[in-house]
Design a protein around this motif. Structure first.
Motif, PDB file in Angstrom:
ATOM      1  N   VAL A  31      -6.509   6.826  -1.189  1.00  0.00           N
ATOM      2  CA  VAL A  31      -5.632   7.851  -0.638  1.00  0.00           C
ATOM      3  C   VAL A  31      -5.101   8.580  -1.870  1.00  0.00           C
ATOM      4  O   VAL A  31      -4.389   7.984  -2.678  1.00  0.00           O
ATOM      5  N   PRO A  32      -5.481   9.846  -2.069  1.00  0.00           N
ATOM      6  CA  PRO A  32      -5.171  10.527  -3.333  1.00  0.00           C
ATOM      7  C   PRO A  32      -3.670  10.659  -3.613  1.00  0.00           C
ATOM      8  O   PRO A  32      -2.878  10.869  -2.702  1.00  0.00           O
ATOM      9  N   THR A  84      -7.755   9.537   6.044  1.00  0.00           N
ATOM     10  CA  THR A  84      -6.437   9.882   5.504  1.00  0.00           C
ATOM     11  C   THR A  84      -5.740  10.991   6.293  1.00  0.00           C
ATOM     12  O   THR A  84      -4.614  11.372   5.955  1.00  0.00           O
ATOM     13  N   GLY A  85      -6.371  11.462   7.341  1.00  0.00           N
ATOM     14  CA  GLY A  85      -5.772  12.526   8.151  1.00  0.00           C
ATOM     15  C   GLY A  85      -4.470  12.134   8.819  1.00  0.00           C
ATOM     16  O   GLY A  85      -3.610  12.976   9.065  1.00  0.00           O
ATOM     17  N   GLY A  86      -4.308  10.858   9.090  1.00  0.00           N
ATOM     18  CA  GLY A  86      -3.070  10.392   9.726  1.00  0.00           C
ATOM     19  C   GLY A  86      -1.844  10.610   8.860  1.00  0.00           C
ATOM     20  O   GLY A  86      -0.739  10.810   9.370  1.00  0.00           O
ATOM     21  N   TYR A  87      -2.036  10.581   7.546  1.00  0.00           N
ATOM     22  CA  TYR A  87      -0.903  10.835   6.651  1.00  0.00           C
ATOM     23  C   TYR A  87      -0.480  12.298   6.727  1.00  0.00           C
ATOM     24  O   TYR A  87       0.711  12.610   6.685  1.00  0.00           O
ATOM     25  N   ILE A  88      -1.455  13.183   6.858  1.00  0.00           N
ATOM     26  CA  ILE A  88      -1.133  14.604   6.990  1.00  0.00           C
ATOM     27  C   ILE A  88      -0.437  14.851   8.326  1.00  0.00           C
ATOM     28  O   ILE A  88       0.589  15.540   8.392  1.00  0.00           O
ATOM     29  N   ILE A  89      -0.957  14.264   9.395  1.00  0.00           N
ATOM     30  CA  ILE A  89      -0.321  14.388  10.705  1.00  0.00           C
ATOM     31  C   ILE A  89       1.073  13.754  10.662  1.00  0.00           C
ATOM     32  O   ILE A  89       2.006  14.227  11.314  1.00  0.00           O
ATOM     33  N   LEU A 120       9.647   9.238   5.628  1.00  0.00           N
ATOM     34  CA  LEU A 120       8.492   8.777   4.852  1.00  0.00           C
ATOM     35  C   LEU A 120       7.862   7.532   5.484  1.00  0.00           C
ATOM     36  O   LEU A 120       6.636   7.420   5.548  1.00  0.00           O
ATOM     37  N   ILE A 121       8.683   6.625   5.990  1.00  0.00           N
ATOM     38  CA  ILE A 121       8.162   5.428   6.660  1.00  0.00           C
ATOM     39  C   ILE A 121       7.352   5.822   7.891  1.00  0.00           C
ATOM     40  O   ILE A 121       6.281   5.247   8.150  1.00  0.00           O
ATOM     41  N   ALA A 122       7.825   6.809   8.640  1.00  0.00           N
ATOM     42  CA  ALA A 122       7.069   7.283   9.816  1.00  0.00           C
ATOM     43  C   ALA A 122       5.721   7.841   9.393  1.00  0.00           C
ATOM     44  O   ALA A 122       4.693   7.573  10.032  1.00  0.00           O
ATOM     45  N   CYS A 123       5.713   8.589   8.295  1.00  0.00           N
ATOM     46  CA  CYS A 123       4.457   9.149   7.775  1.00  0.00           C
ATOM     47  C   CYS A 123       3.515   8.022   7.353  1.00  0.00           C
ATOM     48  O   CYS A 123       2.321   8.038   7.681  1.00  0.00           O
ATOM     49  N   TYR A 124       4.041   7.053   6.624  1.00  0.00           N
ATOM     50  CA  TYR A 124       3.241   5.890   6.221  1.00  0.00           C
ATOM     51  C   TYR A 124       2.675   5.157   7.440  1.00  0.00           C
ATOM     52  O   TYR A 124       1.513   4.762   7.451  1.00  0.00           O
ATOM     53  N   ALA A 125       3.508   4.962   8.455  1.00  0.00           N
ATOM     54  CA  ALA A 125       3.080   4.208   9.638  1.00  0.00           C
ATOM     55  C   ALA A 125       1.930   4.919  10.353  1.00  0.00           C
ATOM     56  O   ALA A 125       0.897   4.299  10.649  1.00  0.00           O
ATOM     57  N   LEU A 126       2.094   6.204  10.624  1.00  0.00           N
ATOM     58  CA  LEU A 126       1.032   6.944  11.319  1.00  0.00           C
ATOM     59  C   LEU A 126      -0.240   6.994  10.486  1.00  0.00           C
ATOM     60  O   LEU A 126      -1.342   6.805  11.000  1.00  0.00           O
ATOM     61  N   GLY A 127      -0.081   7.246   9.203  1.00  0.00           N
ATOM     62  CA  GLY A 127      -1.248   7.329   8.329  1.00  0.00           C
ATOM     63  C   GLY A 127      -1.984   6.019   8.197  1.00  0.00           C
ATOM     64  O   GLY A 127      -3.221   5.974   8.248  1.00  0.00           O
ATOM     65  N   LEU A 129      -1.932   3.428  10.292  1.00  0.00           N
ATOM     66  CA  LEU A 129      -2.579   3.071  11.564  1.00  0.00           C
ATOM     67  C   LEU A 129      -3.889   3.839  11.736  1.00  0.00           C
ATOM     68  O   LEU A 129      -4.903   3.276  12.157  1.00  0.00           O
ATOM     69  N   ARG A 130      -3.867   5.109  11.383  1.00  0.00           N
ATOM     70  CA  ARG A 130      -5.091   5.921  11.467  1.00  0.00           C
ATOM     71  C   ARG A 130      -6.149   5.395  10.497  1.00  0.00           C
ATOM     72  O   ARG A 130      -7.325   5.286  10.838  1.00  0.00           O
ATOM     73  N   TYR A 131      -5.733   5.085   9.277  1.00  0.00           N
ATOM     74  CA  TYR A 131      -6.646   4.558   8.263  1.00  0.00           C
ATOM     75  C   TYR A 131      -7.305   3.270   8.758  1.00  0.00           C
ATOM     76  O   TYR A 131      -8.529   3.111   8.642  1.00  0.00           O
ATOM     77  N   CYS A 132      -6.513   2.366   9.325  1.00  0.00           N
ATOM     78  CA  CYS A 132      -7.051   1.103   9.852  1.00  0.00           C
ATOM     79  C   CYS A 132      -8.046   1.355  10.981  1.00  0.00           C
ATOM     80  O   CYS A 132      -9.113   0.735  11.027  1.00  0.00           O
ATOM     81  N   ARG A 133      -7.698   2.276  11.858  1.00  0.00           N
ATOM     82  CA  ARG A 133      -8.558   2.553  13.012  1.00  0.00           C
ATOM     83  C   ARG A 133      -9.902   3.144  12.583  1.00  0.00           C
ATOM     84  O   ARG A 133     -10.953   2.749  13.074  1.00  0.00           O
ATOM     85  N   VAL A 134      -9.870   4.092  11.658  1.00  0.00           N
ATOM     86  CA  VAL A 134     -11.096   4.785  11.247  1.00  0.00           C
ATOM     87  C   VAL A 134     -11.969   3.901  10.360  1.00  0.00           C
ATOM     88  O   VAL A 134     -13.191   3.900  10.500  1.00  0.00           O
ATOM     89  N   THR A 135     -11.338   3.146   9.455  1.00  0.00           N
ATOM     90  CA  THR A 135     -12.112   2.361   8.489  1.00  0.00           C
ATOM     91  C   THR A 135     -12.367   0.926   8.924  1.00  0.00           C
ATOM     92  O   THR A 135     -13.213   0.250   8.336  1.00  0.00           O
ATOM     93  N   GLY A 136     -11.621   0.451   9.912  1.00  0.00           N
ATOM     94  CA  GLY A 136     -11.751  -0.943  10.330  1.00  0.00           C
ATOM     95  C   GLY A 136     -11.072  -1.918   9.369  1.00  0.00           C
ATOM     96  O   GLY A 136     -11.289  -3.128   9.446  1.00  0.00           O
TER      97      GLY A 136
END
Length: 175
Positions: A31-32, A84-89, A120-127, A129-136
């Motif tokens: 995650v850059p 990493t799109g979840g972090y942007i969302i 920031l915690i909300a951003c981390y949480a959404l990002g 969760l998305r990362y886990c879902r997409v990458t497994g």
């Protein structure tokens, strides 16, 4: 709802451009590392929750339609749908939380920093969760890659955004 003035629309567009520029300043990792978080929170601090959130939405919509505004000069809906799109969302969630919470912080610096931490915690949480879902990836492994290395740099970015927004706000108020 009050209409947005030309001045407000210009400020929103400018902050969206600042987010794009700051996202291009990248240290590549899973995650850059970027200055994007700084720009998001600077926008919220400087413009306020409502206009700052609109600036975030404009930035994301520009990227969604394919303009290269994301890290690594990327753009397109596929980037938002990627790992990493979840972090942007998550920046949208940060903006909404900031807007809701700014009414309660008043002049308290401590409450203001606490609000930013919650955003920031909300951003981390959404990002994450998305990362886990997409990458497994398992949650703990994702946290080790996507969150833990960013906590201190992001805390510094939040503090710098707060200081810069205050400073710029004072400069423009004195003119």
């Amino acid at each position: 709802m009050r209409k947005l003035t030309t001045k407000n629309l210009t400020a929103i567009a400018l902050m969206s451009a600042v987010m794009a520029i700051c996202s291009w300043l990248t240290v590549p990792t899973a995650v850059p590392f970027t200055l994007q978080t700084f720009a998001v929170f600077f926008s919220l601090e400087y413009l306020g929750g409502k206009k700052g959130t609109l600036a975030i939405l404009v930035y994301i919509l520009l990227g969604a339609v394919g303009l290269p505004v994301f890290s690594g000069f990327a753009g397109g809906i596929g980037h938002l749908a990627g790992p990493t799109g979840g972090y942007i969302i998550g920046f949208i969630a940060s903006g909404i939380i900031y807007r809701l919470g700014e009414k309660f912080t008043g002049e308290s610096e401590l409450l203001h920093y606490a609000l930013e931490a919650v955003c920031l915690i909300a951003c981390y949480a959404l990002g994450t969760l998305r990362y886990c879902r997409v990458t497994g990836t398992e949650l703990w492994a994702a946290l080790c890659v996507c969150v833990l290395p960013f906590i201190i740099p992001d805390a510094l970015k939040l503090a710098l955004a707060h200081i810069a927004a205050k400073r710029v706000g004072l400069q423009s108020a004195n003119k």
